[in-house]
Design a protein around this motif. Structure first.
Motif, mmCIF file in Angstrom:
data_model
loop_
_atom_site.group_PDB
_atom_site.id
_atom_site.type_symbol
_atom_site.label_atom_id
_atom_site.label_comp_id
_atom_site.label_asym_id
_atom_site.label_seq_id
_atom_site.Cartn_x
_atom_site.Cartn_y
_atom_site.Cartn_z
ATOM 1 N N MET A 140 1.455 9.479 6.039
ATOM 2 C CA MET A 140 1.379 7.893 5.307
ATOM 3 C C MET A 140 0.835 6.685 5.947
ATOM 4 N N ALA A 151 0.540 4.335 -3.256
ATOM 5 C CA ALA A 151 -0.138 5.416 -2.648
ATOM 6 C C ALA A 151 0.276 6.617 -3.550
ATOM 7 N N ALA A 187 0.745 -0.978 -0.014
ATOM 8 C CA ALA A 187 0.113 0.050 -0.185
ATOM 9 C C ALA A 187 1.246 1.158 -0.682
ATOM 10 N N THR A 188 2.004 0.700 0.668
ATOM 11 C CA THR A 188 3.028 2.344 0.575
ATOM 12 C C THR A 188 3.674 2.938 -1.120
ATOM 13 N N GLN A 195 -3.304 6.908 7.800
ATOM 14 C CA GLN A 195 -3.812 6.423 6.407
ATOM 15 C C GLN A 195 -3.693 4.806 6.179
ATOM 16 N N VAL A 196 -2.339 4.621 5.650
ATOM 17 C CA VAL A 196 -2.143 3.110 5.498
ATOM 18 C C VAL A 196 -2.865 2.228 6.364
#
Length: 323
Positions: free
Chosen positions: A306, A242, A238-239, A309-310
């Motif tokens: 970040m 993004a 996911a990182t 949020q992930v």
């Protein structure tokens, strides 16, 4: 071999003793002390972003004393050379031989103060020893011994005359955190002891170096369910996808999260990792491994935001297989 519930309980009790001993010197900083020992027992290194006078040297010295180890402090400046860190080979006229004089990196805990003030060449002198636990001088390899940990610091305010750590070197640090200022109650206790100088404070040894090595080996035996591996994989993926991120978490970062989660779980008296261990360590282990898009940075997005949020968008596993 997997850690047992009894071993996990003993591990947690020992870690509590170590943290409690250091907290006698670094008042009110239980979380950062636990993070420091998590890095130490996971055989990694710690990067602290802190202004001067928050207790970085006291932390390194107290940790070394608590494990009956040695500590050295190196003040990084623009004119410091790699040999000032690793050591040099000197010719002895009496014996007619070259002798190696070890540098300050030969200690159990090394405080690299304001590492970003040194030149990139000197910064890179730490790479080999951080990764492999040895230095090479004039073609000869010299192990620094075990246990070994680097606690490096950066001043987040004053950036004039500094050299930003490259991403490859940031990735070598297992955990990045900060000590910060003490709370009101801790400040009062510090002021009450103002007549005692910081270097006069001593911590009683709780363990010796060999016992720390055994604890680190025990932490590696904590059980990690396949669903946890899947969860970590989805987090780092996911990182990378993004929109605000230019470079996501590396495979080394994913491995670091698993390693530290094992130590964190054992420190809580569990012989297995749960999603909460991953969540607790995601920000200090992963945030410094992310490079944000310049436009996102301009808009005020941070790596910590970040990661938060992930974690929200990536659902954790809901069940655990039998250990």
């Amino acid at each position: 071999m997997t850690m047992t519930a009894e071993e996990a309980a003993a591990f947690a009790a020992t870690l509590d003793r170590l943290v409690g001993a250091v907290e006698e010197v670094l008042l009110g900083k239980n979380r950062v002390i636990r993070l420091a020992f998590t890095a130490f027992l996971s055989e990694g290194h710690l990067l602290l972003d802190d202004v001067p006078g928050t207790g970085k040297t006291s932390l390194a010295r107290a940790m070394a004393q608590s494990v009956a180890g040695t500590s050295n402090r190196v003040q990084f400046t623009p004119d410091i050379l790699p040999g000032d860190i690793t050591g040099v080979t000197v010719y002895d006229q009496r014996s007619g031989l070259f002798e190696f004089h070890p540098g300050p990196v030969f200690a159990n805990i090394v405080l690299a103060d304001e590492i970003n003030r040194a030149s990139p060449k000197t910064q890179s002198a730490l790479l080999e020893v951080m990764e492999e636990g040895q230095v090479t001088v004039d073609g000869q390899t010299h192990p620094v011994g075990h246990p070994f940990m680097v606690i490096a610091t950066q001043n987040p305010v004053e950036q004039a005359g500094t050299y930003r750590l490259p991403e490859a070197q940031l990735d070598r640090f297992l955990i990045r955190s900060s000590i910060g200022y003490p709370d009101h109650a801790s400040t009062i206790r510090i002021l009450e002891g103002a007549d005692q100088r910081a270097h006069d404070q001593r911590v009683d040894a709780q363990l010796d170096a060999d016992e720390i090595i055994e604890l680190a080996a025990l932490a590696r035996t904590v059980y990690v369910d396949p669903t946890i591996h899947d969860y970590v994989s989805r987090l780092v993926d996911a990182t990378r996808t993004a929109g605000e991120v230019r470079l996501g978490v590396s495979v080394r970062g994913a491995l670091a999260l698993i390693r530290t989660a094992k130590t964190h779980a054992a420190g809580r008296g569990r012989h297995y990792v749960v999603p909460d261990d991953i969540k607790a360590l995601a920000e200090p282990v992963l945030a410094h491994r992310i490079i944000l898009d310049p436009e996102a940075e301009f808009d005020g997005v941070t790596a910590s935001n970040m990661i938060a949020q992930v974690l929200i968008e990536t659902p954790p596993p809901s069940t655990r297989q039998a250990v």
